[in-house]
Design an enzyme around this catalytic site. Structure first.
Site, PDB file in Angstrom:
ATOM      1  N   SER A  18      50.754  -3.173  24.587  1.00  0.00           N
ATOM      2  CA  SER A  18      50.390  -4.802  24.028  1.00  0.00           C
ATOM      3  C   SER A  18      49.940  -5.256  25.209  1.00  0.00           C
ATOM      4  CB  SER A  18      51.395  -5.028  23.471  1.00  0.00           C
ATOM      5  OG  SER A  18      51.337  -5.953  23.067  1.00  0.00           O
ATOM      6  N   HIS A  43      47.308  -1.708  21.937  1.00  0.00           N
ATOM      7  CA  HIS A  43      47.583  -2.272  20.878  1.00  0.00           C
ATOM      8  C   HIS A  43      47.686  -3.575  20.867  1.00  0.00           C
ATOM      9  CE1 HIS A  43      51.075  -2.912  17.633  1.00  0.00           C
ATOM     10  NE2 HIS A  43      51.257  -3.843  18.390  1.00  0.00           N
ATOM     11  N   MET A  47      47.744 -13.231  16.300  1.00  0.00           N
ATOM     12  CA  MET A  47      48.828 -13.979  15.363  1.00  0.00           C
ATOM     13  C   MET A  47      47.610 -15.062  15.390  1.00  0.00           C
ATOM     14  SD  MET A  47      51.528 -13.273  17.948  1.00  0.00           S
ATOM     15  CE  MET A  47      52.497 -11.656  18.777  1.00  0.00           C
ATOM     16  N   HIS A  76      47.553  -4.461  15.211  1.00  0.00           N
ATOM     17  CA  HIS A  76      48.795  -5.165  14.649  1.00  0.00           C
ATOM     18  C   HIS A  76      48.306  -6.504  13.974  1.00  0.00           C
ATOM     19  CE1 HIS A  76      53.221  -6.788  14.867  1.00  0.00           C
ATOM     20  NE2 HIS A  76      52.452  -6.766  13.758  1.00  0.00           N
ATOM     21  N   MET A  78      49.308 -10.277  11.918  1.00  0.00           N
ATOM     22  CA  MET A  78      49.949 -10.769  12.484  1.00  0.00           C
ATOM     23  C   MET A  78      49.560 -12.650  11.560  1.00  0.00           C
ATOM     24  SD  MET A  78      52.996 -10.139  15.558  1.00  0.00           S
ATOM     25  CE  MET A  78      51.109  -9.291  16.197  1.00  0.00           C
ATOM     26  N   MET A 147      58.914  -3.147  13.025  1.00  0.00           N
ATOM     27  CA  MET A 147      59.835  -4.338  14.516  1.00  0.00           C
ATOM     28  C   MET A 147      60.704  -4.187  14.715  1.00  0.00           C
ATOM     29  SD  MET A 147      56.553  -5.888  14.473  1.00  0.00           S
ATOM     30  CE  MET A 147      56.994  -7.210  15.470  1.00  0.00           C
TER      31      MET A 147
HETATM   32  C1  DX5 Z   1      55.002  -9.263  19.182  1.00  0.00           C
HETATM   33  C2  DX5 Z   1      53.884  -8.452  18.794  1.00  0.00           C
HETATM   34  C3  DX5 Z   1      54.736  -7.154  20.167  1.00  0.00           C
HETATM   35  C4  DX5 Z   1      54.944  -7.337  21.882  1.00  0.00           C
HETATM   36  C5  DX5 Z   1      55.505  -6.402  21.684  1.00  0.00           C
HETATM   37  O1  DX5 Z   1      54.831  -9.678  17.373  1.00  0.00           O
HETATM   38  O2  DX5 Z   1      53.998  -7.980  17.768  1.00  0.00           O
HETATM   39  O3  DX5 Z   1      53.347  -6.280  20.075  1.00  0.00           O
HETATM   40  O4  DX5 Z   1      53.867  -7.193  22.181  1.00  0.00           O
HETATM   41  O5  DX5 Z   1      56.115  -6.969  22.999  1.00  0.00           O
HETATM   42  P1  DX5 Z   1      57.185  -6.445  24.846  1.00  0.00           P
HETATM   43  O6  DX5 Z   1      56.878  -4.627  24.527  1.00  0.00           O
HETATM   44  O7  DX5 Z   1      57.781  -7.025  25.517  1.00  0.00           O
HETATM   45  O8  DX5 Z   1      58.530  -6.308  23.715  1.00  0.00           O
HETATM   46 ZN    ZN Z   2      52.732  -5.684  17.805  1.00  0.00          ZN
END
Ligand code: DX5
Ligand code: ZN
Length: 230
Positions: A18, A43, A47, A76, A78, A147
């Site tokens: 990510s 990834h 947001m 992803h 959001m 999630m």
């Molecule tokens: C959160 C994101 C994740 C985030 C995960 O909303 O969707 O992809 O980057 O981060 P870590 O691996 O640090 O929990």
């Molecule tokens: Zn994510």
């Protein structure tokens, strides 16, 4: 994981780095480094400060990193509403696009918009979102993303009941007998990745665990070593 999957020639497990936790001032370099270090997917967390309380990057940034890597770009979303932005990400080079059912008025339609744009379609379920959302559409999906934290931020702690949800979704996917990736996002570290795999995940998003470490290759290798014990 079903035997069918293991003989398909696909890798058994995938690491999705990510970029939320990458150094945004050097994003292109970070993408190159993390793929070189062994990440399978980039990834790409989008947001909107509306569906989630944070604001990140959009299609222009996806387009900018697309020429830098052959790796799968796993977007992803959001964002709410979600449909209008999907073709923009497809044009920007996304391979997989996932969205949250709460961010779509018509989940089946949104899956169709993603596929018509030429991408693989994923549905993302938040920790408190029930699995009933999969009842009618699992057969249409290429990926289910569970999630393990509430979406919006990197660096949060893995919520343990995600393991029960993973086991349940794994059983449903195995039952339908076609390839659907089961990805998990949030709080994945070297020391819990094997347990998460045992619960049924095959694709692991890791942000802070990789980008917060001094040696990305060593961290990804340590994750793969843990996965080899499963
Ligand atoms: C959160 C994101 C994740 C985030 C995960 O909303 O969707 O992809 O980057 O981060 P870590 O691996 O640090 O929990
Ligand atoms: Zn994510």
């Amino acid at each position: 994981m079903s035997d069918k999957r293991r003989t398909s020639g696909e890798p058994r497990y995938r690491i999705a780095a990510s970029i939320l936790s990458a150094d945004f001032a050097r994003l292109g370099e970070e993408v190159g480094r993390v793929v070189e270090a062994g990440a399978d997917f980039i990834h790409f967390d989008v947001m909107d400060n509306h569906y989630v309380p944070n604001l990140t990057v959009g299609p222009m940034v996806c387009e900018a990193i697309r020429p830098l890597t052959q790796a799968t770009i796993d977007v992803h979303l959001m964002v709410k509403p979600v449909d209008r932005i999907i073709p923009d990400f497809a044009r920007a080079g996304a391979n997989i696009i996932s969205f949250h059912p709460e961010a779509s008025e018509h989940v089946d339609r949104t899956i169709g918009v993603i596929k018509e744009a030429g991408c693989k379609a994923g549905l993302v379920l938040n920790p408190a979102t029930p699995l009933v959302y999969l009842d009618h559409v699992l057969g249409e999906l290429d990926l289910v993303l569970l999630m393990a934290v509430n979406p919006g931020f990197g660096g949060q702690r893995f919520i343990p009941y995600t393991l029960d949800k993973l086991r349940a979704v794994r059983a449903r996917i195995d039952e339908i007998g076609r390839e659907v990736l089961l990805e998990v996002d949030g709080g994945i570290k070297v020391d819990n990745i094997a347990d998460v795999a045992r619960a049924g995940a095959d694709t692991f998003v890791a942000g802070s665990a990789i980008f917060g470490s001094p040696d990305y290759a060593a961290t990804i290798a340590a994750m793969r070593a843990e996965l080899a014990t499963v």
